[in-house]
Scaffold this motif. Structure first.
Motif, PDB file in Angstrom:
ATOM      1  N   UNK A   1       0.825  -1.203   0.000  1.00  0.00           N
ATOM      2  CA  UNK A   1       0.000   0.000   0.000  1.00  0.00           C
ATOM      3  C   UNK A   1       0.860   1.254   0.000  1.00  0.00           C
ATOM      4  N   UNK A   2       1.964   1.226   0.789  1.00  0.00           N
ATOM      5  CA  UNK A   2       2.861   2.372   0.853  1.00  0.00           C
ATOM      6  C   UNK A   2       3.510   2.618  -0.493  1.00  0.00           C
ATOM      7  N   UNK A   3       3.980   1.538  -1.138  1.00  0.00           N
ATOM      8  CA  UNK A   3       4.610   1.675  -2.436  1.00  0.00           C
ATOM      9  C   UNK A   3       3.645   2.266  -3.450  1.00  0.00           C
ATOM     10  N   UNK A   4       2.370   1.827  -3.384  1.00  0.00           N
ATOM     11  CA  UNK A   4       1.399   2.274  -4.377  1.00  0.00           C
ATOM     12  C   UNK A   4       1.080   3.749  -4.250  1.00  0.00           C
ATOM     13  N   UNK A   5       1.370   4.365  -3.101  1.00  0.00           N
ATOM     14  CA  UNK A   5       1.079   5.780  -2.924  1.00  0.00           C
ATOM     15  C   UNK A   5       2.282   6.657  -3.218  1.00  0.00           C
ATOM     16  N   UNK A   6       3.429   6.054  -3.500  1.00  0.00           N
ATOM     17  CA  UNK A   6       4.636   6.817  -3.779  1.00  0.00           C
ATOM     18  C   UNK A   6       4.831   6.889  -5.289  1.00  0.00           C
ATOM     19  N   UNK A   7       5.029   8.084  -5.807  1.00  0.00           N
ATOM     20  CA  UNK A   7       5.231   8.250  -7.233  1.00  0.00           C
ATOM     21  C   UNK A   7       6.688   8.019  -7.566  1.00  0.00           C
ATOM     22  N   UNK A   8       6.955   6.970  -8.346  1.00  0.00           N
ATOM     23  CA  UNK A   8       8.320   6.667  -8.725  1.00  0.00           C
ATOM     24  C   UNK A   8       8.781   7.540  -9.877  1.00  0.00           C
ATOM     25  N   UNK A   9       7.861   8.153 -10.565  1.00  0.00           N
ATOM     26  CA  UNK A   9       8.174   8.887 -11.777  1.00  0.00           C
ATOM     27  C   UNK A   9       8.092  10.384 -11.490  1.00  0.00           C
ATOM     28  N   UNK A  10       9.030  11.146 -12.040  1.00  0.00           N
ATOM     29  CA  UNK A  10       9.138  12.569 -11.724  1.00  0.00           C
ATOM     30  C   UNK A  10       7.848  13.344 -11.987  1.00  0.00           C
ATOM     31  N   UNK A  11       7.078  12.931 -13.009  1.00  0.00           N
ATOM     32  CA  UNK A  11       5.871  13.672 -13.346  1.00  0.00           C
ATOM     33  C   UNK A  11       4.865  13.665 -12.200  1.00  0.00           C
ATOM     34  N   UNK A  12       4.896  12.622 -11.382  1.00  0.00           N
ATOM     35  CA  UNK A  12       4.011  12.578 -10.228  1.00  0.00           C
ATOM     36  C   UNK A  12       4.572  13.278  -9.011  1.00  0.00           C
ATOM     37  N   UNK A  13       5.875  13.562  -9.011  1.00  0.00           N
ATOM     38  CA  UNK A  13       6.516  14.121  -7.822  1.00  0.00           C
ATOM     39  C   UNK A  13       6.710  15.632  -7.867  1.00  0.00           C
ATOM     40  N   UNK A  14       6.854  16.198  -9.060  1.00  0.00           N
ATOM     41  CA  UNK A  14       7.120  17.635  -9.124  1.00  0.00           C
ATOM     42  C   UNK A  14       5.870  18.425  -8.766  1.00  0.00           C
ATOM     43  N   UNK A  15       6.080  19.678  -8.378  1.00  0.00           N
ATOM     44  CA  UNK A  15       4.955  20.581  -8.141  1.00  0.00           C
ATOM     45  C   UNK A  15       4.319  20.935  -9.481  1.00  0.00           C
ATOM     46  N   UNK A  16       2.996  20.939  -9.533  1.00  0.00           N
ATOM     47  CA  UNK A  16       2.289  21.280 -10.764  1.00  0.00           C
ATOM     48  C   UNK A  16       1.579  22.611 -10.571  1.00  0.00           C
TER      49      UNK A  16
END
Length: 765
Positions: A12-27
């Protein structure tokens, strides 16, 4: 039990972490005409999608797509409500179709593509339905569906019973759209009827890096024209069914363990519906019949089913090409150097042929291991979020009103100095002087942000200035990577050169432009819409406020080594943000001009439309690959003609002189060239759709009944022309299909096809 709970918690923890930069950067994307709270970026997890392979995520995903009320059911088109819908890694169970809105991208984690998995009782026309049938008609007119992407997914229909009809993606769309990096998993049973990709209409387009596993048909497709490359088909009954087309170019197909490779026999020899197919640099392994065709030499229409093959490797393929009466080309384990059927001009004709042809000599600079070089759009999967910098961090507003010149330039310069990728959050970034992109720049956008020129600096027709200048001087050494943004103009910009490309990139990795478009007029923020530039049939008066650009793109004399993929240079013919799609008249002087003396350019799936003098012009250049280029002549011509337009021939730019070349030519002669090649060598065109649909906004001229009389000529090859060759030249509305040094080579009525006229093979010598 405790260990199992720990595993579930960890998962569950892994599924909530964005491994890809597009999910991690500020939008921080801002859509200035959609309201201050409109969400450009949406992560489906924020709308309740779980991606756990158990929960039905259909409603949550569609909620993310429809956040902010974008253009969906009942809406004609828009540019005001962009969307980037992001899917982190996971398995998203869906029970009905995902329906992306207009001007919306669906993008999965590129480092670990998410799976869209259909339930056993799935209901809908496509796991992703890109253009739904809410009524008996498609929701959007397929030829007007622009600016959308789907990439980085696994599409899984294996839970649907094999004998139940199922479609992976339904995708009737047009220019500036793409599918990339998608795997289709379907049952591989004898009773399977699943189809991976289905396209029935449109004016495409570009597709790359798809894999089809199992199914009755990998891809079943009909569209005006397309470039598709790097498609893999494994264990399909039929890899590709070509429903209909005018022209289609396949590059780098890999077809394995299929009964049929490409079936282009639709309609039968009495009414063939496939106009032409070009297939190059491909491999077929353990395929019963490589290509099925309805062409016989006495087919109807006369040139329908035109086919050109070049560099095709066969491994255990008993029949390479099968016609209605049996084997036309035997297979085995061999390589087809070049073969085809249709009409040829080598250099004169027409000659009807079916058999081997001389393959195009390929310049060493264009190939790797004998195949033309290809390169997919970089998605920077291995980079962390810290390797990206946003234009917002430098104060850029993107509201189509603030002068963002200094902020945008500062962001570009900083990204290069710190070796980071520049992220252009969505917005319309108004600039009043040239934006300079130096060597080393890597720039990517969020849902097609716009660099929008404005002001007097770009409005002197006698002193043109670049809006975006790549490289400071022609021949400057270096490399850039540019993707996913638009260059445009606001109000009168008679001197704007939208993109000037100067870099000389040598070595194994050329510079690249992927999904970088020029869009001129016809959308909110340009001040070049229905209210300012509505069409005026029978009135040749040029409105100064509707002179929108001097040139779309200029590749200068010292530039070299540029790879272009899915680049559309469009002067708008209609207002995208008008719900009636009302036609407009805007004037852009020139399309794509390449005068690089060294050459070495690859153009995959490019288009250039509605510019005054020409759509493509190549002068004193060499070593150019072009895959399925597409053009349209301005709809208003001959009201005015080129000679009545605001643009005059500039000798230093090698502009065509219509006043001289039209002397003695009957019909609408002073009309834009689709393709003009002057004193150039090694220009290799693998598919071309060059269209002239209108005179004075009437389409009555563009049929065979009307004598294809929209204009007198559309392709010109002038001066020396060593190894200037075209496969599957398709023209509409032009009486002469191709001129050489002023003399007509091919006449439309000698080469009648399904809607265009087609020459399968033209060789300059």
């Amino acid at each position: 039990m405790r260990f199992a709970k720990l595993l579930l918690a960890a998962a569950s923890l892994v599924s909530t972490v964005n491994a890809y930069w597009l999910g991690d950067i500020a939008h921080q994307g801002f859509a200035p005409f959609a309201g201050s709270n409109y969400p450009v970026f949406r992560n489906v997890r924020d709308y309740g999608a779980r991606g756990d392979g158990v929960t039905d995520d259909t409603a949550a995903i569609n909620a993310a797509i429809n956040a902010g009320n974008p253009c969906n059911q009942g809406c004609t088109s828009t540019t005001t409500t962009p969307g980037l819908v992001y899917f982190p890694a996971g398995t998203y169970l869906i029970s009905s179709s995902i329906k992306p809105a207009y001007f919306t991208q669906l993008i999965g984690d590129a480092s670990n593509p998410p799976t869209l998995k259909a339930t056993a009782n799935f209901a809908g026309f496509g796991l992703i339905d890109g253009n739904p049938y809410y009524t008996s008609n498609l929701n959007w007119k397929s030829v007007n569906v622009f600016f959308r992407q789907v990439r980085n997914f696994v599409i899984d229909t294996t839970a649907i019973p094999p004998a139940t009809a199922a479609t992976g993606i339904h995708w009737p769309t047009s220019q500036a759209t793409s599918l990339q990096n998608i795997v289709f998993n379907m049952p591989a049973t004898s009773d399977v009827v699943h189809v991976g990709l289905f396209i029935e209409e449109g004016s495409g387009g570009f597709i790359t890096d798809l894999t089809f596993n199992g199914g009755a048909t990998g891809a079943s497709m009909g569209n005006q024209q397309y470039t598709m490359r790097n498609l893999k088909f494994n264990n399909c009954k039929t890899a590709i069914i070509q429903i209909w087309d005018w022209g289609w170019t396949y590059v780098g197909l890999s077809i394995n363990n299929c009964q049929v490779g490409i079936d282009m026999s639709a309609g039968g020899s009495g009414a063939i519906t496939t106009g032409s197919v070009t297939l190059i640099d491909s491999t077929l392994t353990n395929v019963g019949v490589g290509i099925k065709t309805a062409w016989t030499g006495n087919s109807s229409p006369e040139t329908a089913g035109s086919l050109v093959l070049e560099n095709i490797v066969l491994n255990n393929v008993p029949v390479a090409v099968q016609g209605p009466s049996g084997t036309m080309l035997a297979g085995g384990t061999t390589t087809i150097a070049a073969w085809g059927n249709g009409h040829s001009y080598v250099p004169n004709g027409p000659r009807e042929f079916s058999g081997p042809i001389t393959p195009n000599p390929r310049p060493a600079s264009l190939v790797v291991n004998g195949r033309y070089y290809t390169r997919s759009k970089p998605q920077y999967e291995s980079l962390p979020a810290s390797s990206f910098v946003s234009v917002r961090s430098f104060g850029a507003r993107g509201d189509a009103a603030t002068d963002d010149t200094a902020a945008l330039q500062a962001a570009i310069d900083n990204s290069v100095a710190t070796n980071r990728v520049l992220f252009i959050d969505y917005g319309l970034y108004r600039v009043t002087s040239t934006i300079r992109i130096p060597p080393g720049a890597r720039i990517t956008g969020e849902s097609y942000p716009v660099i929008l020129s404005a002001g007097s600096f770009f409005n002197d027709i006698n002193n043109p200035q670049p809006v975006v200048k790549v490289g400071s001087t022609t021949g400057q050494a270096g490399t850039v990577e540019l993707s996913d943004f638009i260059v445009s103009t606001q109000n009168a910009q008679a001197g704007a050169v939208c993109i000037e490309y100067n870099l000389a990139t040598t070595g194994g990795t050329p510079s690249g432009m992927w999904d970088v478009h020029v869009r001129l007029g016809g959308f909110t923020g340009t001040q070049q819409q229905v209210g300012q530039c509505v069409k005026t049939p029978n009135d040749a008066t040029v409105k100064s406020g509707c002179i929108v650009a001097f040139m779309a793109m200029h590749v200068t004399s010292g530039a070299t080594g540029l790879y272009m993929e899915n680049v559309w240079l469009w002067a708008a013919d209609h207002d995208i943000d008008d719900q009636a799609n009302t036609q407009i008249t805007v004037y852009s002087g020139r399309g794509l001009y390449i005068e690089s003396t060294s050459g070495t350019f690859w153009l995959y799936g490019t288009g250039s439309e509605h510019h005054v003098m020409y759509q493509y012009q190549l002068v004193n250049t060499q070593n150019i690959f072009m895959g399925q280029i597409q053009t349209e002549t301005p709809y208003y011509m001959p009201n005015p003609t080129v000679l009545g337009s605001p643009f005059r021939a500039v000798s230093s730019l090698n502009d065509p002189d219509f006043s001289a070349s039209c002397s003695g030519v009957s019909g609408n002669c002073a009309a834009s060239w689709g393709l003009r090649v002057v004193n150039s060598r090694n220009v290799l065109v693998y598919g071309a759709g060059l269209y002239s649909f209108f005179t004075n906004y009437s389409t009555q001229c563009s049929t065979f009944t009307a004598g294809q009389s929209c204009q007198a000529r559309i392709v010109s090859i002038e001066g020396s022309a060593d190894n200037v060759n075209i496969y599957n030249l398709n023209t509409i509305g032009s009486q002469s299909m191709l001129n050489r040094n002023g003399a007509m080579v091919a006449w439309y009525n000698d080469n009648v096809n399904v809607f265009p006229s087609t020459v399968a093979v033209y060789k300059s010598s």
